[in-house]
Design an enzyme around this catalytic site. Structure first.
Site, short mmCIF file in Angstrom:
data_model
loop_
_atom_site.label_atom_id
_atom_site.label_comp_id
_atom_site.label_asym_id
_atom_site.label_seq_id
_atom_site.Cartn_x
_atom_site.Cartn_y
_atom_site.Cartn_z
N GLU A 327 0.82 -1.21 0.00
CA GLU A 327 0.00 0.00 0.00
C GLU A 327 0.86 1.27 0.00
O GLU A 327 0.79 2.08 0.93
CB GLU A 327 -0.96 -0.02 1.18
CG GLU A 327 -1.97 -1.16 1.07
CD GLU A 327 -2.93 -1.25 2.25
OE1 GLU A 327 -2.79 -0.46 3.20
OE2 GLU A 327 -3.81 -2.12 2.21
N GLU A 447 -4.75 -8.38 -1.14
CA GLU A 447 -5.61 -8.40 0.04
C GLU A 447 -7.04 -8.20 -0.43
O GLU A 447 -7.30 -7.36 -1.30
CB GLU A 447 -5.26 -7.28 1.03
CG GLU A 447 -3.90 -7.37 1.67
CD GLU A 447 -3.65 -6.21 2.64
OE1 GLU A 447 -4.62 -5.49 2.98
OE2 GLU A 447 -2.49 -6.03 3.04
#
Length: 715
Positions: A327, A447
């Site tokens: 991220e 994810e």
């Protein structure tokens, strides 16, 4: 996942439920050579609209001779604006808009179609554009040849509106041309990523701060890994946070005990037959995010860490995969476009470093994220630019997916898996397919889950609605060849007992690897605790299956007597429901299963309830509880409004507050708690609360805030 990621997802709020679609058919004239016949057709669709925003799809079919390179232009009739586009580069000057091809969709053969889409904003109204030009030529709606000098071209036909297309739960994807990397000793990355499906995250463990057990999970064991592998998972993502385990500059030496522990878990996982992915995880927001303002320091640290990791695993199996940053996010950048450029620099440094480390790293699969691991088209386009510059055949792209934000956290009335949730899911996965997979670049959804699905905070996402989301994720990923890795920080697999906390969720995810499961409009049937019980109906979402019957335990219910089915409508008779309700105690009285020709059964709870009641209360902004007798019912959401009807409290763009963050039911204590986070943004004075329950019951309650003092009573 990180707290920063959650906050960024919350910043994307503001989309209200609502659907509006209009299909505009208009002809386009296409420029060509002096003698070329030209013409085309455009389908402009707004399949989703909400207050102030909309999503548009545009399909251009070339009816004339082939073209290579296109620019479509139109004028918005009511001041609309494009805010985000995919499969084209869109620019605007006031109401004038142009959409230009990207490198991979410049050519349109005769009778071929190219499509692109965008999100837009509107005020007042949102009518569709009525005229277009293509490559500077006005739309005519027909195949034409050059008009001799002195003649008049036929007028453009009047656009016609058609009903909006139905959102299909089972889209059929046409094969897309792929650009395959050249063969190499490292194998085919598309085949490697396909073999990684499905994947599982060892979440909140080696990524926990400051150590492996700090966030509540036990030490990882071989038994845990063996159990996950036995449940059909083929890959494991092992997030690792290194920040608290490295020495000072300039060497940033990794603590040998920590590095040995990471290697031990990796080796155990490889021994179980997993593909394994490791990364720099929360380092992304602990220090990598400072890169724009301190390139030298961050790059030195980044390089030092990956040099040590690459050296440690240099000769490990090719089933070990490196993901450079989790991220990625940056401080000090002016916008996401600048963030894309900053990330490109780190991607290039990472790939160069790993390849130069030699051994198995020369051809090891490397996984590169988009900025924020976002599924937005602009972020995918930016990563594609980086991949084109790298020209490395052993690269995969990764994004994360936690669903439509209002549904994922239960805010803004997002209690159900509806068309907004579906369109967000399908749009994201289709963008990933078209941007990467169709070009020969594999995609890993590194994810996925729902942000607020957490066994420690039950009830935020209603189980049946969650199952519909999970079913759709599995199906839409499968038909687009996307590999998914479930984010599990302990909410799915109980790591102490090595059992699934909800076996039904696991069964559905497993079935979805090969087929679809049917669902229904609800998994709950609410019955009154007194009086006559009448029939109740549910709508079946068959998803390609056929209905086969109802069962309670090992007993089959009788068609025609206990239930009827007409098309997709399942009706339970009053007599059957009376029997299933038994003594009609408050809460769940019975559970039945709808069984189908494929997939897993759909469980339906039969509940008895009385309308909830509430009473007066007093307290403070740090501790306020509304006495609530739930009487067999369950809370779905809460609204908060000022006297003028505007939203009260946090996220005041909506009257519906965030479940658990702003309010929380406590069924054992018979209360509904209003959180300090709610009162922190409530003005002094009166606020009207409306509690929505899953039975359909609504209760109104008024509170008055004066400083830190709060009083309330039923309206």
């Amino acid at each position: 996942m990180s707290s920063q990621h959650l906050r960024r997802m919350r910043q994307r709020a503001g989309l209200l439920a609502g659907t509006l679609a209009a299909l505009l058919l208009a002809g386009l004239m296409v420029t060509g050579s002096a003698q070329a016949a030209a013409g085309c057709r455009v389908a402009y669709t707004a399949p989703s609209q909400w207050q102030g925003g909309f999503t548009a799809d545009v399909q251009v079919t070339n009816l004339g001779e082939a073209i290579n390179g296109w620019t479509l232009a139109w004028t918005f009739p009511a001041g609309q604006r494009v805010t985000q586009a995919w499969n084209s580069t869109v620019t605007a000057s006031g109401n004038q808009v142009t959409a230009k091809n990207l490198s991979y969709n410049a050519a349109i053969a005769t009778n071929g179609t190219v499509s692109f889409g965008f999100n837009g904003s509107w005020t007042g109204s949102n009518p569709a554009p009525t005229s277009f030009t293509l490559n500077g030529v006005a739309c005519t709606g027909a195949v034409t040849t050059p008009t001799p000098t002195g003649t008049t071209a036929p007028p453009s036909p009047t656009p016609t509106l058609s009903p909006s297309p139905t959102l299909s739960p089972s889209p059929t994807l046409s094969p897309s041309p792929t650009v395959s990397p050249s063969p190499s000793p490292g194998g085919d990355p598309m085949a490697t990523v396909a073999a990684m499906q499905p994947g599982w995250n060892l979440g909140n463990t080696l990524d926990a701060i400051p150590n492996e057990t700090a966030w509540g999970n036990p030490l990882t064991t071989q038994a845990l890994l063996r159990q996950v592998r036995s449940q059909g998972y083929h890959s494991i993502r092992i997030p690792v946070t290194w920040t608290d385990h490295t020495g000072p500059a300039p060497t940033y030496t990794i603590d040998p005990v920590w590095l040995a522990r990471v290697r031990q878990v990796v080796d155990w996982s490889l021994a179980e037959g997993f593909y394994v992915m490791i990364n720099l995880h929360h380092d992304s927001w602990q220090w990598i995010n400072a890169y724009p303002g301190d390139r030298t320091t961050v790059l030195n640290r980044y390089t030092a860490l990956w040099t040590q990791i690459a050296g440690t695993f240099r000769d490990h199996s090719a089933k070990l995969v490196f993901e450079n940053i989790n991220e990625p996010q940056f401080t000090g950048t002016s916008d996401d476009a600048q963030g894309d450029e900053v990330l490109r620099e780190l991607h290039l440094a990472f790939v160069r470093l790993i390849r130069q480390s030699g051994g198995g790293n020369a051809t090891r699969l490397l996984v590169l994220p988009t900025l924020h691991t976002s599924g937005e088209q602009a972020r995918m386009d930016a990563l594609n630019t980086t991949l084109s510059q790298l020209r490395d055949p052993h690269i995969a792209a990764t994004i994360h997916f936690y669903g439509y934000w209002p549904f994922s956290v239960n805010i803004a009335g997002g209690t159900r898996y509806d068309s907004n949730v579906e369109q967000d899911l399908v749009g994201t996965f289709e963008r990933a397919r078209a941007s990467f997979v169709a070009r020969g670049i594999p995609v890993i959804i590194g994810e996925w889950a729902l942000l607020s699905y957490d066994y420690t905070r039950p009830g935020i996402i209603e189980r049946g609605e969650l199952l519909k989301f999970f079913e759709a994720v599995g199906y839409n990923a499968r038909i687009r060849n996307l590999t998914t890795m479930l984010w599990d920080a302990g909410s799915f697999l109980h790591r102490n007992t090595l059992q699934w906390r909800d076996q039904g969720i696991y069964d559905l995810m497993t079935a979805n690897l090969t087929t679809r499961s049917a669902t229904a409009s609800s998994d709950q049937v609410y019955l009154p605790r007194s009086g006559t019980i009448t029939s109740k109906s549910l709508t079946l979402n068959l998803n390609g299956a056929s209905f086969q019957g109802l069962r309670q335990g090992s007993t089959n219910l009788v068609s025609g007597t206990d239930y009827t089915v007409s098309g997709s409508t399942l009706t339970l008779t009053g007599s059957a429901l009376t029997r299933l309700a038994g003594n009609r105690a408050a809460g769940v009285n019975a559970t039945i299963e709808a069984r189908f020709s494929q997939g897993v059964p759909w469980q339906i709870s039969i509940l008895s309830y009385d309308p909830p009641t509430q009473s007066a209360a007093s307290g403070t902004t740090s501790s306020f509880a509304i006495p609530t007798q739930f009487r067999g019912d369950q809370l779905a959401t809460m609204e908060a409004k000022y006297a003028d009807g505007s939203g009260a409290g946090p996220a005041n763009w909506t009257s519906y507050k965030e479940f658990w963050t702003h309010f929380q039911p406590d069924y054992s204590a018979n209360t509904i708690l209003l959180k300090p986070e709610f009162f922190a943004e409530v003005n002094d004075g009166q606020v009207t609360l409306t509690f929505h329950f899953w039975s359909g019951t609504q209760k109104t309650y008024r509170i008055t805030k004066s400083g830190s003092t709060v009083t309330g009573s039923p309206a």
